[in-house]
Structures are given as structure tokens and as C-alpha cells.
Design an enzyme around this catalytic site. Sequence first.
Site, PDB file in Angstrom:
ATOM      1  N   CYS A 121      15.784 -34.948  76.113  1.00 59.33           N
ATOM      2  CA  CYS A 121      14.577 -34.462  76.234  1.00 59.33           C
ATOM      3  C   CYS A 121      13.453 -35.235  75.273  1.00 59.33           C
ATOM      4  O   CYS A 121      12.451 -35.278  75.236  1.00 59.33           O
ATOM      5  CB  CYS A 121      14.334 -32.849  75.783  1.00 59.33           C
ATOM      6  SG  CYS A 121      15.248 -31.960  76.840  1.00 59.33           S
ATOM      7  N   HIS A 262       7.080 -31.666  73.643  1.00 58.03           N
ATOM      8  CA  HIS A 262       7.966 -31.068  74.692  1.00 58.03           C
ATOM      9  C   HIS A 262       7.671 -29.621  75.240  1.00 58.03           C
ATOM     10  O   HIS A 262       7.629 -28.803  74.239  1.00 58.03           O
ATOM     11  CB  HIS A 262       9.467 -31.592  74.036  1.00 58.03           C
ATOM     12  CG  HIS A 262      10.481 -31.108  74.909  1.00 58.03           C
ATOM     13  ND1 HIS A 262      10.209 -31.530  76.128  1.00 58.03           N
ATOM     14  CD2 HIS A 262      11.411 -30.415  74.701  1.00 58.03           C
ATOM     15  CE1 HIS A 262      11.310 -30.815  77.080  1.00 58.03           C
ATOM     16  NE2 HIS A 262      12.128 -30.422  76.048  1.00 58.03           N
ATOM     17  N   ASN A 292      10.698 -26.751  81.749  1.00 55.76           N
ATOM     18  CA  ASN A 292      11.109 -27.893  80.869  1.00 55.76           C
ATOM     19  C   ASN A 292      11.690 -29.013  81.833  1.00 55.76           C
ATOM     20  O   ASN A 292      12.598 -28.961  82.420  1.00 55.76           O
ATOM     21  CB  ASN A 292      12.492 -27.402  80.170  1.00 55.76           C
ATOM     22  CG  ASN A 292      12.941 -28.384  79.142  1.00 55.76           C
ATOM     23  OD1 ASN A 292      12.592 -29.659  79.290  1.00 55.76           O
ATOM     24  ND2 ASN A 292      13.989 -28.081  78.313  1.00 55.76           N
TER      25      ASN A 292
HETATM   26  N1  ACO Z   1      16.636 -13.145  82.348  1.00 60.69           N
HETATM   27  C1  ACO Z   1      17.045 -11.750  81.675  1.00 60.69           C
HETATM   28  N2  ACO Z   1      17.616 -11.717  80.572  1.00 60.69           N
HETATM   29  C2  ACO Z   1      18.150 -12.991  79.948  1.00 60.69           C
HETATM   30  C3  ACO Z   1      17.887 -14.221  80.478  1.00 60.69           C
HETATM   31  C4  ACO Z   1      17.050 -14.296  81.767  1.00 60.69           C
HETATM   32  N3  ACO Z   1      16.849 -15.480  82.345  1.00 60.69           N
HETATM   33  N4  ACO Z   1      18.624 -15.084  79.776  1.00 60.69           N
HETATM   34  C5  ACO Z   1      19.251 -14.435  78.887  1.00 60.69           C
HETATM   35  N5  ACO Z   1      19.017 -13.132  78.981  1.00 60.69           N
HETATM   36  C6  ACO Z   1      19.399 -11.835  78.155  1.00 60.69           C
HETATM   37  C7  ACO Z   1      20.726 -12.485  77.306  1.00 60.69           C
HETATM   38  O1  ACO Z   1      21.722 -12.101  78.030  1.00 60.69           O
HETATM   39  C8  ACO Z   1      20.597 -11.505  76.093  1.00 60.69           C
HETATM   40  O2  ACO Z   1      21.062 -10.338  76.591  1.00 60.69           O
HETATM   41  P1  ACO Z   1      21.874  -9.357  75.523  1.00 60.69           P
HETATM   42  O3  ACO Z   1      20.808  -9.140  74.133  1.00 60.69           O
HETATM   43  O4  ACO Z   1      22.133  -7.931  76.528  1.00 60.69           O
HETATM   44  O5  ACO Z   1      23.072 -10.292  75.262  1.00 60.69           O
HETATM   45  C9  ACO Z   1      19.031 -11.394  75.846  1.00 60.69           C
HETATM   46  O6  ACO Z   1      18.429 -11.911  77.286  1.00 60.69           O
HETATM   47  C10 ACO Z   1      18.544 -12.139  74.598  1.00 60.69           C
HETATM   48  O7  ACO Z   1      19.104 -13.530  74.672  1.00 60.69           O
HETATM   49  P2  ACO Z   1      18.592 -14.477  74.018  1.00 60.69           P
HETATM   50  O8  ACO Z   1      19.585 -15.885  74.049  1.00 60.69           O
HETATM   51  O9  ACO Z   1      18.636 -14.083  72.401  1.00 60.69           O
HETATM   52  O10 ACO Z   1      17.218 -14.987  74.316  1.00 60.69           O
HETATM   53  P3  ACO Z   1      16.187 -15.715  73.675  1.00 60.69           P
HETATM   54  O11 ACO Z   1      14.931 -14.909  73.321  1.00 60.69           O
HETATM   55  O12 ACO Z   1      16.853 -16.780  72.634  1.00 60.69           O
HETATM   56  O13 ACO Z   1      15.795 -16.705  74.835  1.00 60.69           O
HETATM   57  C11 ACO Z   1      15.947 -18.966  75.581  1.00 60.69           C
HETATM   58  C12 ACO Z   1      16.521 -17.507  75.521  1.00 60.69           C
HETATM   59  C13 ACO Z   1      14.680 -19.044  76.306  1.00 60.69           C
HETATM   60  C14 ACO Z   1      17.125 -19.794  76.211  1.00 60.69           C
HETATM   61  C15 ACO Z   1      15.801 -19.553  74.183  1.00 60.69           C
HETATM   62  O14 ACO Z   1      16.896 -19.335  73.500  1.00 60.69           O
HETATM   63  C16 ACO Z   1      15.168 -20.744  74.201  1.00 60.69           C
HETATM   64  O15 ACO Z   1      14.246 -21.063  74.731  1.00 60.69           O
HETATM   65  N6  ACO Z   1      16.157 -21.758  73.671  1.00 60.69           N
HETATM   66  C17 ACO Z   1      15.913 -23.239  73.486  1.00 60.69           C
HETATM   67  C18 ACO Z   1      15.903 -23.948  75.053  1.00 60.69           C
HETATM   68  C19 ACO Z   1      15.512 -25.170  74.832  1.00 60.69           C
HETATM   69  O16 ACO Z   1      14.838 -25.708  74.022  1.00 60.69           O
HETATM   70  N7  ACO Z   1      16.420 -26.033  75.502  1.00 60.69           N
HETATM   71  C20 ACO Z   1      16.047 -27.649  75.400  1.00 60.69           C
HETATM   72  C21 ACO Z   1      16.939 -28.361  76.012  1.00 60.69           C
HETATM   73  S1  ACO Z   1      17.179 -28.010  77.692  1.00 60.69           S
HETATM   74  C22 ACO Z   1      17.708 -29.610  78.291  1.00 60.69           C
HETATM   75  O17 ACO Z   1      18.167 -30.437  77.404  1.00 60.69           O
HETATM   76  C23 ACO Z   1      17.764 -29.803  79.579  1.00 60.69           C
END
Ligand code: ACO
Length: 352
Positions: A121, A262, A292
Site C-alpha cells: 500500500c 492512504h 482500500n
Molecule cells: N463483519 C462483522 N464482524 C466482523 C467482521 C465483519 N466484516 N470482521 C470481523 N468481525 C468481527 C470479528 O470476528 C470480531 O468478533 P469477535 O469479537 O466475536 O471475535 C469482532 O468483529 C471484532 O474484530 P476486530 O478484528 O477486533 O475488529 P476491528 O475493530 O479491529 O476491525 C479491521 C477490523 C477493520 C480489519 C481493522 O482491524 C482494520 O482496519 N485493520 C487495519 C486494516 C488495514 O489497514 N489493512 C491495510 C492493508 S490491506 C492490504 O495490504 C491489501
Amino acid sequence: MADLATRAPGSVRITGWGMYAPPDVLTNADLEQLVDTSDAWIVERTGIRERHIARPEESTATMAAIAGRRALAVAGLEPDELDLIVVPTLTADHRTPSAASLVKEGLGSTRAAAVDIGAACSGFPYGYALAHGFVAAGLGRHVLVVAAETLSRFTDFTDRGTCVLLGDGAGAVVLSASDEPGGGLLGLELTDEPEGAYSIWQPAGGSRFPLTPAGIAAGEQFWHMDGRDTYRHATRQMAATARAALERARIGPDEVSLFIPHQANLRIIETVAKQLDLPMERVFVNIDRYGNTSAASVPLALAEAVAGGRVRIGDKLCLLAFGAGFTSGALVLEWTADPARDTLAGSVDPTD
Ligand code: ACO
């Protein structure tokens, strides 16, 4: 390639810009039909409402060529005037040849050298740095940097933790030697923290784990992510990278007219803006419509910001990226091009 006599006494400036997003749109409601998720969860946790998905006949190189053609039209250049084509991407059409080679063919450019950049990214700041250095060193006068991604081809649409985040698209700039001094790149910072190498990765398909039927059955061809670790690093690393680039440019965040980060997660963007003391009015956000798009995200956002009247001559911009590696990169730029040149690209059929 041009000889060293082309070295310009002036500066290196953006003279063209453009973007492309495929016409097909995947909404959060569509994803509700694929995985156990909801529009409310995706909007609250990421800020994403929809993303563009490449059609079967489209690829990273075809989308890059369209964005590149638009950027060339804004710059008033023919493809043959390019000395170098740089394609930041993690989703090249093939492992070899490079996407840049195919973009060169798609543009009908005959002279240019062509190379891909693999910085996930953060690929756009890395590609920009290469292009800037190439022109500043007098190795050529015009470079196209076009970042493009077809992430949908490497996404596991049964994994709700990743499939809601991604979109496809392309964004491009042309960097040109200018006889005028000043403007262009004021500050730059590029980082890499390899301890995060396996927090976002595509296990199979490389030399370490070649693709096998068993690997494919296990989904190893898709990209995998530790979302929480990525989130933690992004919110720490992005502000530090922006600050380092701003220090090199000798300006404070308060002097930045528009901050173009980003687009990975709206909560990450808001946290970084807060760390830099930037009001959200000076932060460009389009994640709601594109998700993204990895390396394409920053130049795609820049092209939209210019087209939307958010950038004027003399503005200081901070472009900031973060991604797998973990990598990050920030560019501080003084904008010197007339945004009205954008209308010229509108009259060009991008698929010609
Ligand atoms: N829908 C519903 N629930 C979900 C989803 C979804 N799409 N995805 C995860 N959950 C659930 C999880 O299973 C978890 O449930 P649990 O508590 O029962 O275990 C709960 O939601 C919370 O999960 P977290 O992973 O803690 O959620 P978080 O608030 O951290 O959000 C996310 C997840 C959006 C992925 C976040 O961590 C994030 O944005 N991370 C950075 C991503 C990023 O910047 N990536 C860049 C690189 S991408 C690339 O290189 C191509």
C-alpha cells in the site's frame, strides 16, 4: 532513454494526474449476501460503503493504462515522450512480465523504460521517489507513476475479516522536468519495518511456497491479514512518517493545505489526523466509495481531490501511505499545476 544532457536546472513537478475505477460496484449490502457481516458493522468499523471491482476482462495493467492515458492528456504529452513508467502494485497481471511492461504496451509508448515497485500500500511514495530521483538526476524528462490494483482477484470472499475492506482501481501522476525553480517535492520519508512482514501476506505463489493444488484448496493464494496488529502499527507509524517528511520540508502540519492519507480505514485516518492536530476539513477522504485500493489509494485520492477543487496552485500537500511490510511513506509537495488542465482529460476517451 534520454541521455544525461536532459538534466534540468529547475525542478521536478507533477504535470499530469488521473484515475480510473472500474464501473462495477460491490456494496455492503452485496457483501451481506456473501459473508456474515452487516452494512452497519462495516461502516462503523471502517467507513467503507462500497468499492469498485474489476470486470473479468480488466486487469491491473488495463486499469493502469487508462489512468495513465488520462494523466498524459492532462500533462499534454504523448506516450512516446515518456522516459520511464513506474507501476507500484502488489497485484501485477503476472509474476513476470512486469505490469509496467504491459502498461507501456497498452499506452503505445515505444521509448520508455518500465518497472514495477513492490511496497504494497506504500508503493506510491516509493514510486514517486524513484521517478523524482530519475528526473532530478537528468536521466529523463517525463516519468509516469501509475499505481493500480486488482485486489479482488486475491481476496477470499468467504473471509469477512478481509473481503469487506478491498477495492480495485488505479491512480496516476506524470512527473516532468521543469525549467522553473521550486515547487514539487519538498520533503520525503520512506520506512520499512520487517517485523510486520507476516501481518499482511499472500502465503503462496512466490518462490518460498509455490502454488500447489493443496495450497489453493487451503486458500494460500489469497492475502491474509492480522487486522488488529496492522491497525496498531498503522496508527503508530503513519503519524511518525508524516512528521519526518514535514520536518525535512521544514513546515509544520498546520501549513499543510490538504493531507491525503492512504484510505485503509476511516478510524485510522481520524486517529492519525488527531495525532497531527489536523482538522478533518484538511484531510481528504474517499474510502466510503472505493475501500482500500492499496498502492492506488493515494494517487486515486489525489486525482479526485484535484478534480473536486480541493487543490490550488501553491498549496502544500502531504501524501501519506502505510502497508504490508510494514512499509510507510510520506511526500510533502508544493502543487504547481493548473487544476483546470483536468478538464482536458475529460475530453479523452480513456479506452482509445
Ligand atoms: N463483519 C462483522 N464482524 C466482523 C467482521 C465483519 N466484516 N470482521 C470481523 N468481525 C468481527 C470479528 O470476528 C470480531 O468478533 P469477535 O469479537 O466475536 O471475535 C469482532 O468483529 C471484532 O474484530 P476486530 O478484528 O477486533 O475488529 P476491528 O475493530 O479491529 O476491525 C479491521 C477490523 C477493520 C480489519 C481493522 O482491524 C482494520 O482496519 N485493520 C487495519 C486494516 C488495514 O489497514 N489493512 C491495510 C492493508 S490491506 C492490504 O495490504 C491489501
